[in-house]
Design a protein around this motif. Sequence first.
Motif, PDB file in Angstrom:
ATOM      1  N   SER A 362       0.861  -1.187   0.000  1.00  8.00           N
ATOM      2  CA  SER A 362       0.000   0.000   0.000  1.00  8.00           C
ATOM      3  C   SER A 362       0.893   1.231   0.000  1.00  8.00           C
ATOM      4  CB  SER A 362      -0.920   0.014   1.224  1.00  8.00           C
ATOM      5  OG  SER A 362      -0.165   0.079   2.415  1.00  8.00           O
ATOM      6  N   ASP A 363       0.324   2.360  -0.387  1.00  5.44           N
ATOM      7  CA  ASP A 363       1.096   3.606  -0.394  1.00  5.44           C
ATOM      8  C   ASP A 363       1.332   4.129   1.012  1.00  5.44           C
ATOM      9  OD1 ASP A 363       1.238   3.611  -3.147  1.00  5.44           O
ATOM     10  OD2 ASP A 363      -0.611   4.780  -3.380  1.00  5.44           O
ATOM     11  N   TYR A 364       0.403   3.802   1.934  1.00  5.19           N
ATOM     12  CA  TYR A 364       0.545   4.312   3.297  1.00  5.19           C
ATOM     13  C   TYR A 364      -0.151   3.367   4.272  1.00  5.19           C
ATOM     14  CZ  TYR A 364      -4.244   5.989   2.519  1.00  5.19           C
ATOM     15  OH  TYR A 364      -5.584   6.058   2.231  1.00  5.19           O
ATOM     16  N   ASP A 365       0.210   3.502   5.543  1.00  4.28           N
ATOM     17  CA  ASP A 365      -0.486   2.829   6.641  1.00  4.28           C
ATOM     18  C   ASP A 365      -1.189   3.891   7.482  1.00  4.28           C
ATOM     19  OD1 ASP A 365       0.631   0.462   5.828  1.00  4.28           O
ATOM     20  OD2 ASP A 365       1.948   0.209   7.569  1.00  4.28           O
ATOM     21  N   TRP A 366      -2.413   3.599   7.885  1.00  3.01           N
ATOM     22  CA  TRP A 366      -3.050   4.433   8.887  1.00  3.01           C
ATOM     23  C   TRP A 366      -2.382   4.182  10.232  1.00  3.01           C
ATOM     24  CZ3 TRP A 366      -6.565   8.196   8.119  1.00  3.01           C
ATOM     25  CH2 TRP A 366      -7.298   8.198   6.925  1.00  3.01           C
ATOM     26  N   ARG A 367      -2.207   5.214  11.007  1.00  2.00           N
ATOM     27  CA  ARG A 367      -1.807   5.067  12.419  1.00  2.00           C
ATOM     28  C   ARG A 367      -2.831   5.834  13.255  1.00  2.00           C
ATOM     29  NH1 ARG A 367       2.761   4.750  15.784  1.00  2.00           N
ATOM     30  NH2 ARG A 367       3.236   2.856  14.600  1.00  2.00           N
ATOM     31  N   ILE A 368      -3.589   5.100  14.055  1.00  2.00           N
ATOM     32  CA  ILE A 368      -4.575   5.707  14.939  1.00  2.00           C
ATOM     33  C   ILE A 368      -4.016   5.648  16.363  1.00  2.00           C
ATOM     34  CG2 ILE A 368      -6.968   5.732  15.707  1.00  2.00           C
ATOM     35  CD1 ILE A 368      -6.606   6.084  12.663  1.00  2.00           C
ATOM     36  N   CYS A 379      -2.998   9.562  11.753  1.00  2.00           N
ATOM     37  CA  CYS A 379      -1.969   9.867  10.747  1.00  2.00           C
ATOM     38  C   CYS A 379      -2.053   8.879   9.594  1.00  2.00           C
ATOM     39  CB  CYS A 379      -0.561   9.745  11.345  1.00  2.00           C
ATOM     40  SG  CYS A 379      -0.182  10.866  12.675  1.00  2.00           S
ATOM     41  N   ARG A 380      -1.463   9.283   8.499  1.00  2.00           N
ATOM     42  CA  ARG A 380      -1.152   8.343   7.413  1.00  2.00           C
ATOM     43  C   ARG A 380       0.355   8.370   7.252  1.00  2.00           C
ATOM     44  NH1 ARG A 380      -6.253  10.285   4.050  1.00  2.00           N
ATOM     45  NH2 ARG A 380      -5.046  12.212   4.035  1.00  2.00           N
ATOM     46  N   TYR A 381       1.001   7.222   7.470  1.00  2.00           N
ATOM     47  CA  TYR A 381       2.449   7.103   7.299  1.00  2.00           C
ATOM     48  C   TYR A 381       2.721   6.517   5.912  1.00  2.00           C
ATOM     49  CZ  TYR A 381       2.911   7.465  12.438  1.00  2.00           C
ATOM     50  OH  TYR A 381       2.876   7.871  13.755  1.00  2.00           O
ATOM     51  N   TYR A 382       3.478   7.227   5.109  1.00  2.00           N
ATOM     52  CA  TYR A 382       3.797   6.755   3.764  1.00  2.00           C
ATOM     53  C   TYR A 382       5.099   5.942   3.784  1.00  2.00           C
ATOM     54  CZ  TYR A 382       0.054   9.758   2.188  1.00  2.00           C
ATOM     55  OH  TYR A 382      -1.189  10.316   2.002  1.00  2.00           O
ATOM     56  N   MET A 383       5.221   5.053   2.801  1.00  4.24           N
ATOM     57  CA  MET A 383       6.385   4.177   2.751  1.00  4.24           C
ATOM     58  C   MET A 383       7.665   4.996   2.502  1.00  4.24           C
ATOM     59  SD  MET A 383       4.936   1.348   3.363  1.00  4.24           S
ATOM     60  CE  MET A 383       3.268   1.711   3.927  1.00  4.24           C
ATOM     61  N   GLU A 439      -5.533  -0.291   4.250  1.00  2.00           N
ATOM     62  CA  GLU A 439      -6.800  -0.450   3.531  1.00  2.00           C
ATOM     63  C   GLU A 439      -6.473  -1.084   2.186  1.00  2.00           C
ATOM     64  OE1 GLU A 439     -10.794   2.083   2.319  1.00  2.00           O
ATOM     65  OE2 GLU A 439      -9.061   3.110   3.191  1.00  2.00           O
ATOM     66  N   VAL A 440      -6.921  -2.328   1.994  1.00  5.46           N
ATOM     67  CA  VAL A 440      -6.620  -3.085   0.783  1.00  5.46           C
ATOM     68  C   VAL A 440      -7.933  -3.509   0.134  1.00  5.46           C
ATOM     69  CG1 VAL A 440      -5.465  -5.122  -0.162  1.00  5.46           C
ATOM     70  CG2 VAL A 440      -4.441  -3.903   1.779  1.00  5.46           C
TER      71      VAL A 440
END
Length: 485
Positions: A362-368, A379-383, A439-440
Motif C-alpha cells: 500500500s502507499d501508506y499505513d493508517w496510524r490511529i 496519521c497516514r504514514y507513507y512508505m 486499507e486493501v
Amino acid sequence: MKKFLVVNKPENWDLSLENMEVISARDYLTTPEYSQLKKARIFNLCKDYSYQSKGYYVSLLAEARGHLAIPTVKNLVDLREPRLVKIVSDEFDDLIQKSLKSIKSQEFTLSIYFGQNVAQKYRELSAMFHRHFQIPFLRVKFSYSNKWNIKSIKALSEMEIPEEHLPLMRKFAVQYFAKKRYDTPKNESYEYDLAILVKEHDPAPPSNQKALKKFAELAEKMNFYVEFVSPRDLSRLSAFDALFIRQSTEVNNEAYAFARKAQQEDIAIIDYPDAILKCCNKVFMAEALENAGIPTPRTIIVHKENRNKVIEKTGLPLVLKSPDSTFSFGVKKASTPEEYEKLVGEMLRKSELVIAQEFTPSDYDWRIGILDDKPIFACRYYMAKGHWQIYNWDAKKKDDRDGDADVIAIEEVPKKIMDVALKSAKLMGKGLYGIDVKEVDGKPLVIEINDNPNIDFGVEDRFYGDKVYIEILTALKNRLEKKTE
C-alpha cells in the motif's frame, strides 16, 4: 473451566488428577483445538521458561487465547530480571532472617514445589516466594554475610528435582491442583512528581527532543514536577508519583523493568508492563487478533512442523516477522521459495515461533493513536522512498530512512478504519497505543498494535497541537487521582 497441565513429556506425569488433562507443550502450541478453546486454565510446567522457548510461548499464547496461565509471562520475565527480583525480595527481609536464623552454614538452598518445601519449618517462606513469582518449581539460594541475602532465584525443571523429593513433590502437586483459587520526598511547590524515561542514543526514540520539551512544559503547567530519567535511575523511581516511558520498549530492556517496578510500587504509569509484553511479541498479537475476529493480512504462526506449508497459504512474496520486532527491525520480505527458506531458517534458530504474513502493499499505513480506549490523533504514514516499509534502516541517506506523514482530524478517518483500531486497542487494555491499519481493496487490515507509539513534534501533533500532549498528561493525572479516591 477445563484444566490442562502442559509439560514437555506427558508420559512423565501420570498423576491421578481430577478434571485435569496432561498435554505436551508442542500440542498446545500447534494443535488448532487448543487455540479455539474459549475457557481454560493452563498450568505451564515446561522444563524451560527462557525467552522465546516453548515454555515462554505456552504462557504467552495462553494469555492471547484468553486462557488463564500459571505462571504468566509477567512472572517469567520478572524472574529473569535481577533488579526486579531484588525489589520484590527486599520486602521478605524480616521473614528471611526469622526463617533462616538457626542455619549454621554460610549458604542455604531452598527448593519450592507448588509453594511448599519438604521441611515444614520453611512453609511460610516458601509460600511467600510462590505468591510473588507463581513459578511451580523454584530454587532460591541464600548466602550469609552479617545477615541472610538472596543470592539467586531460578525456575527448576522436573529433571532437576532430587529423586528423594519426588514423592513429596507429587503430593504437593495433587494438593495444589485441587485448589479452587490460585491466587522519596515530594517537591512542595508541585502536586505530583513525574519521571519521563528517555535513553541516550536510542535507535528509535518514540519522541523527538521538541516533543519531550513540550511534554515537560505542559506538565509543569498542570502542576507536575518533571524530571527526565535514564535507564540507570531505576533505584530512584520510588521517589516519583508517575512514570511516562519515552524510550523504545522491549521485554528485555530497561523500559520493562521501569514499568514493572512502577506497577509494583503503585506509581501511575504510561505504559503498563502488560502492554509491553503483549505488543512486543508478534506471536501474541497474531493469536489475539485472530481470536477477536479482527481482520488482518493472512497470518500464520510458523514453527518447525509447518514451515514447509506456509507459502501455499500466504503466497509470495510474504513477510516474516521476528516475534519481538519493532520499528521494522526484524521484519523481512521473502520473494522466492529460496529466500523464504533462508530467512525462516535463520529466524527459527533464534525463536521457537515466528510470524509469516501475506504481503499487502500500500502507499501508506493508517496510524490511529488511542489512549485509554479513546482516539487522540490520526496519521497516514507513507512508505520510505523506494521501499516497501515505513522505515528503511538500510537507506544510505538519513532523510530516506522513513516516509512522509500527514495528519487529519479524527472525525475524518473512515469509520471502518476507526472501528478496527478501537477494537484492537481493547485487546491490550488501558494504555497508549498506535494501531497500524492498511486499507486493501476497500477492506481494513490491522497490521499491528504498538505500545509506546511515536508522539513527535511536527508529526502526530500537527493537527491537534498541544491537545495531544495534554490528553496523555491528563491520563496520568487521572490515574493518580483515582488512587486517592
